[in-house]
Write a protein that holds these residues in place. Structure first.
Motif, PDB file in Angstrom:
ATOM      1  N   TYR A  48      36.181  41.687  29.998  1.00 31.89           N
ATOM      2  CA  TYR A  48      36.265  40.219  29.904  1.00 31.89           C
ATOM      3  C   TYR A  48      35.564  39.573  31.104  1.00 31.89           C
ATOM      4  CZ  TYR A  48      39.607  39.923  25.977  1.00 31.89           C
ATOM      5  OH  TYR A  48      40.211  39.971  24.736  1.00 31.89           O
ATOM      6  N   ILE A  99      40.769  36.269  22.870  1.00 29.88           N
ATOM      7  CA  ILE A  99      42.174  36.606  23.139  1.00 29.88           C
ATOM      8  C   ILE A  99      43.066  35.949  22.068  1.00 29.88           C
ATOM      9  CG2 ILE A  99      42.647  34.758  24.821  1.00 29.88           C
ATOM     10  CD1 ILE A  99      43.684  38.279  25.605  1.00 29.88           C
ATOM     11  N   ARG A 118      39.838  46.786  29.884  1.00 30.68           N
ATOM     12  CA  ARG A 118      39.604  45.619  29.019  1.00 30.68           C
ATOM     13  C   ARG A 118      39.377  44.369  29.853  1.00 30.68           C
ATOM     14  NH1 ARG A 118      37.186  43.740  26.000  1.00 30.68           N
ATOM     15  NH2 ARG A 118      37.678  42.488  24.192  1.00 30.68           N
ATOM     16  N   TYR A 119      40.152  44.262  30.950  1.00 27.05           N
ATOM     17  CA  TYR A 119      40.012  43.097  31.835  1.00 27.05           C
ATOM     18  C   TYR A 119      38.603  43.046  32.440  1.00 27.05           C
ATOM     19  CZ  TYR A 119      40.794  39.963  35.769  1.00 27.05           C
ATOM     20  OH  TYR A 119      40.692  38.938  36.662  1.00 27.05           O
ATOM     21  N   VAL A 174      46.161  40.266  29.547  1.00 30.13           N
ATOM     22  CA  VAL A 174      45.515  41.390  28.856  1.00 30.13           C
ATOM     23  C   VAL A 174      46.520  42.533  28.702  1.00 30.13           C
ATOM     24  CG1 VAL A 174      43.630  43.083  28.978  1.00 30.13           C
ATOM     25  CG2 VAL A 174      43.242  40.736  29.739  1.00 30.13           C
ATOM     26  N   TYR A 183      44.721  39.172  34.202  1.00 33.24           N
ATOM     27  CA  TYR A 183      44.985  40.604  33.962  1.00 33.24           C
ATOM     28  C   TYR A 183      46.317  40.796  33.223  1.00 33.24           C
ATOM     29  CZ  TYR A 183      46.597  45.336  34.917  1.00 33.24           C
ATOM     30  OH  TYR A 183      47.123  46.598  34.770  1.00 33.24           O
ATOM     31  N   ALA A 189      44.388  48.307  30.309  1.00 36.81           N
ATOM     32  CA  ALA A 189      44.307  46.871  30.611  1.00 36.81           C
ATOM     33  C   ALA A 189      43.218  46.615  31.656  1.00 36.81           C
ATOM     34  CB  ALA A 189      45.650  46.362  31.106  1.00 36.81           C
TER      35      ALA A 189
END
Ligand code: DC
Length: 230
Positions: free
Chosen positions: A166, A98, A162-163, A178, A175, A159
């Motif tokens: 992760y 990140i 992508r979350y 992101v 969250y 998001a």
């Protein structure tokens, strides 16, 4: 003999460009180049060597050392795609942090860095038969690409995707962090002066908010067959 083409995939952050590009490259037996990983690698290098934030003075120095930074892609047979190496070290994992994500868009606004990256990207694809994804591939790197795709999806859907990645990788992140990172990168990438993220006139836009990767792949494969007999 089948004609080799260039496929340019651009679009907003986390729209699944790399996943689609990897599938297509495997399907066609083409080279796959993740241009975003190159900007990430340079950002990682700048962070590690304390160049960020850039200022007038350290930018001058950075412009000189950039030429000695070696970026290369090495095909990983097990994974079925190439991974990025910085000065001969595999940094695939490091560049997805990140911290790198939070700095990469500002690094990508620097014109001499973009120029260097675009030159490298063109060289990587001299023989055609390439799938490259990024932000300026259809507009700047390969304005003559035979197939240009532009992927979009709502920020919230992206998001969430992508979350979950992760979470699967056991990376601790909120969250909201992101979501905010995606939104601010989209904004930075779209409003920068040099090579902003825009839809090329001849690109096909695909909104995959409610489309599975499989359906998207089927759709793109049908275009390859109908338009290029591939
Ligand atoms: O594809 P990605 O999210 O890994 O890309 C990271 C950043 O790099 C993105 O926010 C903007 C920049 N980028 C760019 O400016 N031009 C490209 N062709 C690819 C990426």
């Amino acid at each position: 003999m089948k004609k080799n083409i260039i496929i340019a995939i651009d679009g907003f952050a986390s729209t699944g460009k790399s996943t689609l590009a990897k599938h297509l490259a495997n399907y066609l037996n083409y080279i796959y180049v993740d241009s975003g990983s190159m900007y990430r690698a340079i950002t990682y290098y700048a962070l590690k060597n304390n160049y960020l934030p850039f200022n007038e003075e350290n930018l001058k120095e950075f412009s000189k050392i950039l030429l000695d930074v070696k970026l290369s892609f090495v095909f990983n047979k097990k994974l079925g795609y190439s991974e990025i190496f910085l000065n001969n070290n595999n940094i695939e994992k490091e560049i997805r942090s990140i911290l790198v994500s939070n700095h990469v868009s500002s690094v990508a606004t620097v014109s001499f860095i973009r120029k260097h990256m675009v030159n490298l990207q063109k060289k990587l694809s001299l023989d055609k038969g390439v799938v490259m994804d990024g932000r300026d591939i259809g507009t700047v790197v390969f304005p003559n690409a035979e197939l240009k795709l532009f992927l979009t999806a709502s920020a919230e859907v992206r998001a969430k995707r992508r979350y979950s990645e992760y979470v699967n990788e056991n990376v601790e992140v909120e969250y909201d962090e992101v979501l905010n990172n995606l939104k601010s990168r989209d904004l930075d990438d779209s409003k920068r002066k040099d090579s902003p993220l825009i839809v090329a006139d001849d690109a096909l836009e695909i909104d995959n908010s409610f489309m599975s990767m499989e359906d998207q792949l089927i759709f793109v494969k049908s275009i390859l067959k109908d338009k290029f007999n591939l």
